[in-house]
Design a protein around this motif. Structure first.
Motif, PDB file in Angstrom:
ATOM      1  N   ILE A 147     -10.482  -4.065  -2.138  1.00 41.58           N
ATOM      2  CA  ILE A 147     -10.531  -3.160  -0.989  1.00 41.58           C
ATOM      3  C   ILE A 147      -9.898  -3.830   0.226  1.00 41.58           C
ATOM      4  O   ILE A 147      -9.126  -3.211   0.958  1.00 41.58           O
ATOM      5  CB  ILE A 147     -11.981  -2.736  -0.693  1.00 41.58           C
ATOM      6  N   ARG A 148     -10.219  -5.103   0.452  1.00 40.99           N
ATOM      7  CA  ARG A 148      -9.640  -5.838   1.589  1.00 40.99           C
ATOM      8  C   ARG A 148      -8.115  -5.871   1.485  1.00 40.99           C
ATOM      9  O   ARG A 148      -7.407  -5.652   2.463  1.00 40.99           O
ATOM     10  CB  ARG A 148     -10.186  -7.249   1.653  1.00 40.99           C
ATOM     11  N   GLU A 149      -7.607  -6.144   0.287  1.00 41.95           N
ATOM     12  CA  GLU A 149      -6.155  -6.208   0.088  1.00 41.95           C
ATOM     13  C   GLU A 149      -5.507  -4.843   0.314  1.00 41.95           C
ATOM     14  O   GLU A 149      -4.437  -4.753   0.914  1.00 41.95           O
ATOM     15  CB  GLU A 149      -5.834  -6.740  -1.312  1.00 41.95           C
ATOM     16  N   LEU A 150      -6.150  -3.782  -0.144  1.00 45.82           N
ATOM     17  CA  LEU A 150      -5.619  -2.432   0.109  1.00 45.82           C
ATOM     18  C   LEU A 150      -5.527  -2.172   1.608  1.00 45.82           C
ATOM     19  O   LEU A 150      -4.518  -1.648   2.101  1.00 45.82           O
ATOM     20  CB  LEU A 150      -6.504  -1.374  -0.546  1.00 45.82           C
ATOM     21  N   LYS A 151      -6.586  -2.525   2.326  1.00 45.26           N
ATOM     22  CA  LYS A 151      -6.589  -2.327   3.785  1.00 45.26           C
ATOM     23  C   LYS A 151      -5.516  -3.182   4.469  1.00 45.26           C
ATOM     24  O   LYS A 151      -4.832  -2.718   5.370  1.00 45.26           O
ATOM     25  CB  LYS A 151      -7.961  -2.645   4.358  1.00 45.26           C
ATOM     26  N   ARG A 152      -5.371  -4.430   4.046  1.00 46.72           N
ATOM     27  CA  ARG A 152      -4.370  -5.311   4.642  1.00 46.72           C
ATOM     28  C   ARG A 152      -2.967  -4.740   4.445  1.00 46.72           C
ATOM     29  O   ARG A 152      -2.166  -4.692   5.380  1.00 46.72           O
ATOM     30  CB  ARG A 152      -4.447  -6.707   4.025  1.00 46.72           C
ATOM     31  N   GLN A 153      -2.694  -4.289   3.245  1.00 44.19           N
ATOM     32  CA  GLN A 153      -1.368  -3.749   2.966  1.00 44.19           C
ATOM     33  C   GLN A 153      -1.113  -2.458   3.734  1.00 44.19           C
ATOM     34  O   GLN A 153      -0.012  -2.216   4.202  1.00 44.19           O
ATOM     35  CB  GLN A 153      -1.181  -3.549   1.472  1.00 44.19           C
ATOM     36  N   LYS A 154      -2.159  -1.644   3.877  1.00 45.75           N
ATOM     37  CA  LYS A 154      -2.009  -0.409   4.649  1.00 45.75           C
ATOM     38  C   LYS A 154      -1.739  -0.739   6.117  1.00 45.75           C
ATOM     39  O   LYS A 154      -0.859  -0.150   6.742  1.00 45.75           O
ATOM     40  CB  LYS A 154      -3.260   0.444   4.537  1.00 45.75           C
ATOM     41  N   ASP A 155      -2.487  -1.698   6.667  1.00 45.61           N
ATOM     42  CA  ASP A 155      -2.316  -2.079   8.074  1.00 45.61           C
ATOM     43  C   ASP A 155      -0.928  -2.656   8.351  1.00 45.61           C
ATOM     44  O   ASP A 155      -0.389  -2.492   9.440  1.00 45.61           O
ATOM     45  CB  ASP A 155      -3.384  -3.097   8.486  1.00 45.61           C
TER      46      ASP A 155
END
Length: 93
Positions: free
Chosen positions: A75-83
């Motif tokens: 989830i953290r990686e998904l958020k980082r990539q989205k940001d």
């Protein structure tokens, strides 16, 4: 989050491991399920529901400061990539 999408892919692979039912779908219609095809599908569906619940809980209770397992890290990686507007093969629905 599309951890569910990834999970569904894995469950589909698991379901395809159902053996004979994968090659001869009509076997699932034989009374009393002698080859266990429908049982395998039901088991895969139960695993999918269980994992869906775990993922839903992780998304609802996500805390950036408490990454304690693989799901939280994903989830953290998904958020980082989205940001960062990064192109990725990770997806989200």
């Amino acid at each position: 989050m599309c951890i569910t999408c990834t999970l569904r892919c894995h469950v589909t692979i698991y379901r395809s491991a159902g053996g004979i039912g994968n090659f001869f779908p009509w076997v699932a219609n034989i009374p009393f399920d002698p080859f266990g095809v429908n049982r395998n599908f039901r088991n895969a569906d139960q695993v999918h529901k269980y994992c869906d619940e775990i993922i839903r809980e992780h998304v609802e209770q996500y805390d950036e400061n408490s990454i304690d397992d693989l799901t939280s890290a994903y989830i953290r990686e998904l958020k980082r990539q989205k940001d960062n507007n990064e192109t990725t093969t990770m997806s989200r629905r």
